[in-house]
Design a protein around this motif. Structure first.
Motif, mmCIF file in Angstrom:
data_model
loop_
_atom_site.group_PDB
_atom_site.id
_atom_site.type_symbol
_atom_site.label_atom_id
_atom_site.label_comp_id
_atom_site.label_asym_id
_atom_site.label_seq_id
_atom_site.Cartn_x
_atom_site.Cartn_y
_atom_site.Cartn_z
ATOM 1 N N LEU A 165 0.836 -1.206 0.000
ATOM 2 C CA LEU A 165 0.000 0.000 0.000
ATOM 3 C C LEU A 165 0.866 1.250 0.000
ATOM 4 O O LEU A 165 2.003 1.251 0.508
ATOM 5 N N ASP A 166 0.320 2.283 -0.593
ATOM 6 C CA ASP A 166 0.876 3.619 -0.436
ATOM 7 C C ASP A 166 0.371 4.143 0.897
ATOM 8 O O ASP A 166 -0.830 4.345 1.083
ATOM 9 N N LYS A 167 1.279 4.370 1.839
ATOM 10 C CA LYS A 167 0.864 4.719 3.199
ATOM 11 C C LYS A 167 0.105 6.028 3.245
ATOM 12 O O LYS A 167 -0.813 6.204 4.068
ATOM 13 N N ASP A 168 0.437 6.964 2.381
ATOM 14 C CA ASP A 168 -0.231 8.263 2.406
ATOM 15 C C ASP A 168 -1.637 8.173 1.811
ATOM 16 O O ASP A 168 -2.607 8.726 2.354
ATOM 17 N N GLU A 169 -1.773 7.493 0.681
ATOM 18 C CA GLU A 169 -3.063 7.425 -0.008
ATOM 19 C C GLU A 169 -3.889 6.219 0.436
ATOM 20 O O GLU A 169 -5.109 6.193 0.233
ATOM 21 N N GLY A 170 -3.240 5.207 1.024
ATOM 22 C CA GLY A 170 -3.971 4.023 1.454
ATOM 23 C C GLY A 170 -4.434 3.144 0.316
ATOM 24 O O GLY A 170 -5.367 2.360 0.485
ATOM 25 N N LYS A 171 -3.831 3.273 -0.851
ATOM 26 C CA LYS A 171 -4.207 2.479 -2.011
ATOM 27 C C LYS A 171 -3.103 1.469 -2.330
ATOM 28 O O LYS A 171 -1.933 1.698 -2.064
ATOM 29 N N GLY A 172 -3.517 0.354 -2.921
ATOM 30 C CA GLY A 172 -2.551 -0.646 -3.339
ATOM 31 C C GLY A 172 -1.751 -0.178 -4.547
ATOM 32 O O GLY A 172 -2.304 0.428 -5.472
ATOM 33 N N VAL A 173 -0.475 -0.423 -4.524
ATOM 34 C CA VAL A 173 0.411 -0.014 -5.620
ATOM 35 C C VAL A 173 1.241 -1.229 -6.046
ATOM 36 O O VAL A 173 1.434 -2.180 -5.279
ATOM 37 N N GLN A 174 1.702 -1.147 -7.260
ATOM 38 C CA GLN A 174 2.567 -2.197 -7.793
ATOM 39 C C GLN A 174 4.003 -1.672 -7.872
ATOM 40 O O GLN A 174 4.312 -0.844 -8.722
ATOM 41 N N PRO A 175 4.893 -2.102 -6.973
ATOM 42 C CA PRO A 175 6.273 -1.617 -7.009
ATOM 43 C C PRO A 175 7.014 -2.187 -8.222
ATOM 44 O O PRO A 175 6.557 -3.120 -8.875
ATOM 45 N N HIS A 176 8.167 -1.579 -8.466
ATOM 46 C CA HIS A 176 8.941 -2.018 -9.618
ATOM 47 C C HIS A 176 9.688 -3.325 -9.348
ATOM 48 O O HIS A 176 9.882 -4.134 -10.261
ATOM 49 N N GLN A 177 10.103 -3.536 -8.102
ATOM 50 C CA GLN A 177 10.816 -4.759 -7.745
ATOM 51 C C GLN A 177 10.342 -5.241 -6.383
ATOM 52 O O GLN A 177 10.263 -4.450 -5.434
ATOM 53 N N THR A 178 10.073 -6.539 -6.307
ATOM 54 C CA THR A 178 9.687 -7.158 -5.041
ATOM 55 C C THR A 178 10.304 -8.557 -5.006
ATOM 56 O O THR A 178 10.083 -9.345 -5.945
ATOM 57 N N PHE A 179 11.043 -8.840 -3.979
ATOM 58 C CA PHE A 179 11.636 -10.170 -3.886
ATOM 59 C C PHE A 179 11.929 -10.516 -2.433
ATOM 60 O O PHE A 179 12.025 -9.637 -1.557
ATOM 61 N N LEU A 180 12.070 -11.815 -2.181
ATOM 62 C CA LEU A 180 12.432 -12.353 -0.878
ATOM 63 C C LEU A 180 13.907 -12.736 -0.885
ATOM 64 O O LEU A 180 14.413 -13.291 -1.867
ATOM 65 N N ILE B 257 20.429 -24.850 11.507
ATOM 66 C CA ILE B 257 20.803 -23.465 11.199
ATOM 67 C C ILE B 257 19.686 -22.843 10.360
ATOM 68 O O ILE B 257 19.415 -23.303 9.251
ATOM 69 N N PRO B 258 19.015 -21.793 10.863
ATOM 70 C CA PRO B 258 17.896 -21.205 10.110
ATOM 71 C C PRO B 258 18.381 -20.203 9.066
ATOM 72 O O PRO B 258 19.505 -19.685 9.128
ATOM 73 N N LEU B 259 17.513 -19.935 8.124
ATOM 74 C CA LEU B 259 17.723 -18.883 7.140
ATOM 75 C C LEU B 259 16.908 -17.659 7.535
ATOM 76 O O LEU B 259 15.774 -17.782 7.987
ATOM 77 N N LYS B 260 17.501 -16.478 7.404
ATOM 78 C CA LYS B 260 16.777 -15.243 7.648
ATOM 79 C C LYS B 260 16.055 -14.845 6.363
ATOM 80 O O LYS B 260 16.674 -14.747 5.301
ATOM 81 N N VAL B 261 14.760 -14.630 6.473
ATOM 82 C CA VAL B 261 13.936 -14.277 5.310
ATOM 83 C C VAL B 261 13.562 -12.812 5.415
ATOM 84 O O VAL B 261 12.976 -12.370 6.422
ATOM 85 N N GLU B 262 13.898 -12.042 4.382
ATOM 86 C CA GLU B 262 13.624 -10.606 4.344
ATOM 87 C C GLU B 262 12.826 -10.288 3.097
ATOM 88 O O GLU B 262 13.027 -10.893 2.033
ATOM 89 N N LEU B 263 11.936 -9.341 3.216
ATOM 90 C CA LEU B 263 11.166 -8.833 2.094
ATOM 91 C C LEU B 263 11.747 -7.478 1.690
ATOM 92 O O LEU B 263 11.849 -6.570 2.518
ATOM 93 N N ILE B 264 12.116 -7.349 0.415
ATOM 94 C CA ILE B 264 12.722 -6.114 -0.083
ATOM 95 C C ILE B 264 11.876 -5.612 -1.249
ATOM 96 O O ILE B 264 11.623 -6.349 -2.208
ATOM 97 N N ILE B 265 11.453 -4.364 -1.148
ATOM 98 C CA ILE B 265 10.600 -3.752 -2.170
ATOM 99 C C ILE B 265 11.268 -2.467 -2.642
ATOM 100 O O ILE B 265 11.700 -1.632 -1.835
ATOM 101 N N GLY B 266 11.364 -2.314 -3.952
ATOM 102 C CA GLY B 266 11.949 -1.116 -4.546
ATOM 103 C C GLY B 266 10.993 -0.451 -5.511
ATOM 104 O O GLY B 266 10.249 -1.126 -6.235
ATOM 105 N N SER B 267 10.999 0.873 -5.505
ATOM 106 C CA SER B 267 10.096 1.624 -6.379
ATOM 107 C C SER B 267 10.764 2.931 -6.770
ATOM 108 O O SER B 267 11.551 3.500 -6.006
ATOM 109 N N PHE B 268 10.444 3.399 -7.982
ATOM 110 C CA PHE B 268 10.995 4.661 -8.458
ATOM 111 C C PHE B 268 10.313 5.876 -7.836
ATOM 112 O O PHE B 268 10.892 6.964 -7.788
#
Length: 277
Positions: free
Chosen positions: A68-83, A126-137
């Protein structure tokens, strides 16, 4: 001319400050068995990680959320999303892209029956650390640590037929010959006397015969004397720099000229002026 570069960087900094902030809505994970039985299902919090997750050899992990766009509260599609799956012990990591719809909804599934090749090798306990990374222009980037994940221990990689050729070989130890020992001085002195003895005899005969200088410098005698001097020079050169094969080659060529010049000198008729006491 006035440069616009400082103004460009200033506008870029202002745009970065005023960029919208992204947020996650309703993040949730679900663990299913091979028979589609729900083993665990919990919502995720951005501020607090849940207890570590554990997957069996045939279990599946499903992850859902909405960007979501925190200011507008609408769903957005970022340019990059990966785990990002990261092993803190070995330092290896794996990246898995996540598809996000135009409304910002995302769904990711990890099936251990067919694990992706990008998952780093895992060790038992030994566990793996899982992170969510989102990038947008147009939005500020977002990075969230989701949870720790225990996966079944990876099987060892199959051995390639040429693998042994790339293993380090034992070091090569060179055995050098000992330094050359010099002969005793008495032997060196005797050898020097033997080498110089023919010259002593030659000088003695030269003084007894006393050949005339014009005769020695005649065109028929001088070449033979020059070839004899060339032989002596070749021996000195061999002692200083040349190898035996080079001496034999040069000496063989020089011997041909010496034989021809000697034959010409012997065939020449002349008188030697012999001095009398």
């Amino acid at each position: 001319m006035y440069s616009l570069r400082p103004l460009f960087w200033l506008l870029l900094a202002v745009a970065a400050v005023q960029a919208s902030v992204l947020s996650l809505q309703s993040p949730r994970f679900t663990i299913l068995s091979s028979s589609a039985e729900q083993l665990r299902s919990e919502p995720l919090s951005v501020t607090q990680k849940p207890a570590p997750l554990t997957l069996g050899a045939s279990d599946a992990l499903k992850l859902t959320f909405q960007v979501l766009d925190k200011d507008e509260g609408k769903g957005v599609q970022p340019h990059q999303t990966f785990l990002r799956f990261y092993d803190e012990i070995s330092g290896e990591e794996g990246i898995q892209p996540v598809r996000v719809t135009s409304g910002g909804k995302a769904k990711f599934e990890l099936n251990m029956a067919r694990p992706p090749a990008s998952i780093p090798p895992t060790s038992a306990g030994i566990p793996l650390k899982v992170e969510l990374i989102i990038g947008s222009f147009v939005h500020s980037p977002l990075k969230v640590e989701l949870f720790e994940l225990f996966l079944p221990e990876s099987h060892p990689a199959p051995q390639h037929p040429d693998e042994a050729s790339f293993h380090p070989l034992p070091p090569i130890h060179h055995t050098f010959r000992p330094e050359q020992k010099l002969p005793p001085r008495i032997i060196s002195a005797v050898s020097a006397v033997l080498v110089l003895a023919p010259w002593v005899v030659l000088v003695g005969l030269w003084g007894h015969i006393r050949p005339s200088v014009p005769y020695l410098l005649s065109p028929s005698i001088l070449p033979f004397i020059v070839t004899l001097g060339a032989f002596e020079t070749l021996l000195v050169w061999y002692w200083v720099d040349l190898k035996l094969g080079q001496v034999l080659l040069y000496g063989g060529i020089l011997s041909v000229f010496a034989a021809l010049a000697g034959r010409q000198a012997l065939a020449t008729k002349g008188d030697l002026r012999v001095g009398r006491k």
